[in-house]
Design a protein around this motif. Structure first.
Motif, mmCIF file in Angstrom:
data_model
loop_
_atom_site.group_PDB
_atom_site.id
_atom_site.type_symbol
_atom_site.label_atom_id
_atom_site.label_comp_id
_atom_site.label_asym_id
_atom_site.label_seq_id
_atom_site.Cartn_x
_atom_site.Cartn_y
_atom_site.Cartn_z
ATOM 1 N N SER A 2 -1.884 -3.631 -10.379
ATOM 2 C CA SER A 2 -2.738 -2.683 -9.673
ATOM 3 C C SER A 2 -3.646 -3.414 -8.699
ATOM 4 O O SER A 2 -4.027 -4.567 -8.926
ATOM 5 N N HIS A 3 -4.029 -2.729 -7.631
ATOM 6 C CA HIS A 3 -4.960 -3.313 -6.668
ATOM 7 C C HIS A 3 -6.274 -3.709 -7.334
ATOM 8 O O HIS A 3 -6.917 -4.676 -6.920
ATOM 9 N N GLY B 118 -1.320 -0.059 -4.485
ATOM 10 C CA GLY B 118 -2.704 0.308 -4.207
ATOM 11 C C GLY B 118 -2.770 1.348 -3.111
ATOM 12 O O GLY B 118 -1.791 1.590 -2.395
ATOM 13 N N PRO B 119 -3.928 1.993 -2.953
ATOM 14 C CA PRO B 119 -4.094 3.011 -1.911
ATOM 15 C C PRO B 119 -4.096 2.370 -0.527
ATOM 16 O O PRO B 119 -4.355 1.173 -0.369
ATOM 17 N N GLU B 120 -3.837 3.188 0.458
ATOM 18 C CA GLU B 120 -3.729 2.718 1.832
ATOM 19 C C GLU B 120 -4.987 1.987 2.282
ATOM 20 O O GLU B 120 -4.902 0.980 3.003
ATOM 21 N N GLN C 18 -2.661 -3.080 6.791
ATOM 22 C CA GLN C 18 -2.338 -4.390 7.353
ATOM 23 C C GLN C 18 -3.014 -4.656 8.696
ATOM 24 O O GLN C 18 -2.583 -5.539 9.445
ATOM 25 N N ASP C 19 -4.075 -3.925 8.985
ATOM 26 C CA ASP C 19 -4.755 -4.086 10.274
ATOM 27 C C ASP C 19 -5.990 -4.981 10.180
ATOM 28 O O ASP C 19 -6.825 -4.992 11.082
ATOM 29 N N GLY C 20 -6.096 -5.713 9.082
ATOM 30 C CA GLY C 20 -7.240 -6.599 8.897
ATOM 31 C C GLY C 20 -8.339 -5.994 8.052
ATOM 32 O O GLY C 20 -9.275 -6.696 7.648
ATOM 33 N N ARG C 21 -8.245 -4.691 7.762
ATOM 34 C CA ARG C 21 -9.290 -4.018 7.003
ATOM 35 C C ARG C 21 -8.871 -3.666 5.572
ATOM 36 O O ARG C 21 -9.647 -3.073 4.832
ATOM 37 N N GLY C 22 -7.664 -4.050 5.191
ATOM 38 C CA GLY C 22 -7.213 -3.840 3.811
ATOM 39 C C GLY C 22 -7.541 -5.075 2.988
ATOM 40 O O GLY C 22 -6.814 -6.074 3.031
ATOM 41 N N HIS C 23 -8.637 -5.045 2.257
ATOM 42 C CA HIS C 23 -9.123 -6.269 1.637
ATOM 43 C C HIS C 23 -8.191 -6.806 0.554
ATOM 44 O O HIS C 23 -8.097 -8.023 0.361
ATOM 45 N N ILE C 24 -7.457 -5.939 -0.145
ATOM 46 C CA ILE C 24 -6.508 -6.424 -1.144
ATOM 47 C C ILE C 24 -5.281 -7.026 -0.456
ATOM 48 O O ILE C 24 -4.792 -8.090 -0.859
ATOM 49 N N ARG D 264 3.405 2.457 1.557
ATOM 50 C CA ARG D 264 2.724 3.751 1.541
ATOM 51 C C ARG D 264 3.712 4.870 1.239
ATOM 52 O O ARG D 264 3.404 5.814 0.503
ATOM 53 N N GLU D 265 4.913 4.776 1.805
ATOM 54 C CA GLU D 265 5.922 5.810 1.585
ATOM 55 C C GLU D 265 6.330 5.874 0.102
ATOM 56 O O GLU D 265 6.562 6.962 -0.443
ATOM 57 N N LYS D 266 6.402 4.707 -0.549
ATOM 58 C CA LYS D 266 6.786 4.691 -1.959
ATOM 59 C C LYS D 266 5.659 5.246 -2.824
ATOM 60 O O LYS D 266 5.923 5.946 -3.821
ATOM 61 N N VAL D 267 4.419 4.953 -2.474
ATOM 62 C CA VAL D 267 3.283 5.526 -3.190
ATOM 63 C C VAL D 267 3.312 7.047 -3.080
ATOM 64 O O VAL D 267 3.112 7.771 -4.074
ATOM 65 N N GLN D 268 3.587 7.555 -1.887
ATOM 66 C CA GLN D 268 3.674 8.998 -1.690
ATOM 67 C C GLN D 268 4.843 9.587 -2.481
ATOM 68 O O GLN D 268 4.739 10.691 -3.032
ATOM 69 N N TYR D 269 5.934 8.854 -2.543
ATOM 70 C CA TYR D 269 7.086 9.290 -3.338
ATOM 71 C C TYR D 269 6.703 9.434 -4.809
ATOM 72 O O TYR D 269 7.072 10.419 -5.470
#
Length: 293
Positions: free
Chosen positions: A110-111, A137-139, A144-150, A171-176
């Motif tokens: 987990s994140h 983890g959540p979006e 991946q734009d530099g603001r995803g700390h995990i 993200r698509e798999k999380v939504q799935y």
């Protein structure tokens, strides 16, 4: 050469060409621009590229729960003899080998547990180079734009330990997985105030990755309602912490931010009745588990 024979020769050539292309695609490491056709939804974190999917298949998997049910289980030798051994989050093996085994083929994380792994990065990443890590983890944490700390932390680990294979759930798999939860329960995961557990993401992955799964230490949905149930800590490696059944009840009733552990176990029982999944220690009676309460 007769036209009919020419036709068959051309057909054979085309078929062989397509077959060779497919083999090349599935074996490519991406060095020539080809994309690895692995398990879609799980992409490897590598500095400078994000085009390699998880390419892992096991005939038999052992999923080892982090539950206190594994205390004094003495199943380590049996678990280690399984083709692929799967663990979750930061559950350690050192000091617990007799009960939970020593091998780790795959670790689903987990994140929220990534910082725990980083506190002991030499143990998890330096000494466990053969372990594959899959992180969900959540979006907001995995962007991946530099603001995803995990995601940033994982990219740093991948740079320091390039031999370690670290994958993220897309993200698509999380939504799935959200859709799967809703289809199974009739409830929208977000509107019901629930978070999917690491166990849920792990079970979804293993349904695709493993021909058969043996699950160790996971209780069924009705376990805590039995008067003679065993009182154990939530995690086998934490002493003096909250009781497992108490944790399950608190999360199941939480209006916001709770894991629906009991609901998820009922879902796993239905999956097991359709797939080669066996629950061990404690053993699940799938016929009873699948009965309506």
């Amino acid at each position: 050469m007769k036209p009919q024979r020419i036709h068959w020769v051309c057909l054979v050539i085309v078929t062989l060409s397509v077959l060779l292309w497919y083999v090349h695609m599935t074996r490519s490491d991406g060095s020539n621009g080809m994309v690895n056709l692995g398990l879609q939804g799980y992409v490897r974190i590598i500095p400078g590229r994000m085009d390699q999917f998880l390419d892992m298949h096991c005939r038999q998997c052992a999923l080892v729960s982090s539950s206190g049910q594994m205390r004094m289980a003495e199943l380590g030798k049996e678990i280690d003899q399984t083709g692929c051994v799967v663990r979750m989050n930061n559950a350690p093996t050192q000091g617990y080998e007799q009960d939970v085994g020593s091998r780790t083929s795959l670790r689903v994380v987990s994140h929220t547990s990534v910082p725990l792994l980083m506190k002991n990065e030499s143990y998890y990443f330096g000494n466990s180079a053969d372990t594959v890590y899959v992180v969900w983890g959540p979006e907001r944490n995995m962007r991946q734009d530099g603001r995803g700390h995990i995601f940033n932390a994982l990219m740093k680990i991948a740079t320091i330990y390039p031999q370690v294979k670290i994958y993220m759930v897309t993200r698509e798999k999380v939504q799935y997985c959200d859709h799967v939860f809703q289809n199974e329960t009739g409830k929208n995961r977000m509107k019901s105030g629930a978070f999917l557990s690491t166990g849920f993401f792990t079970m979804v992955l293993l349904m695709d990755m493993c021909d058969s799964v043996n699950v160790y230490g996971m209780i069924d949905a009705k376990y805590c309602s039995h008067a003679d149930h065993r009182d154990v800590p939530y995690h086998y490696y934490e002493k003096g912490r909250v009781d497992e059944c108490h944790m399950y009840r608190v999360h199941e009733r939480a209006r916001h931010g709770g894991h629906r552990f009991i609901t998820e176990k009922a879902i796993y029982a239905r999956w097991a009745s359709r797939n080669r999944v066996e629950f061990k220690h404690p053993h699940w009676d799938l016929q009873e588990s699948n009965q309506e309460p």
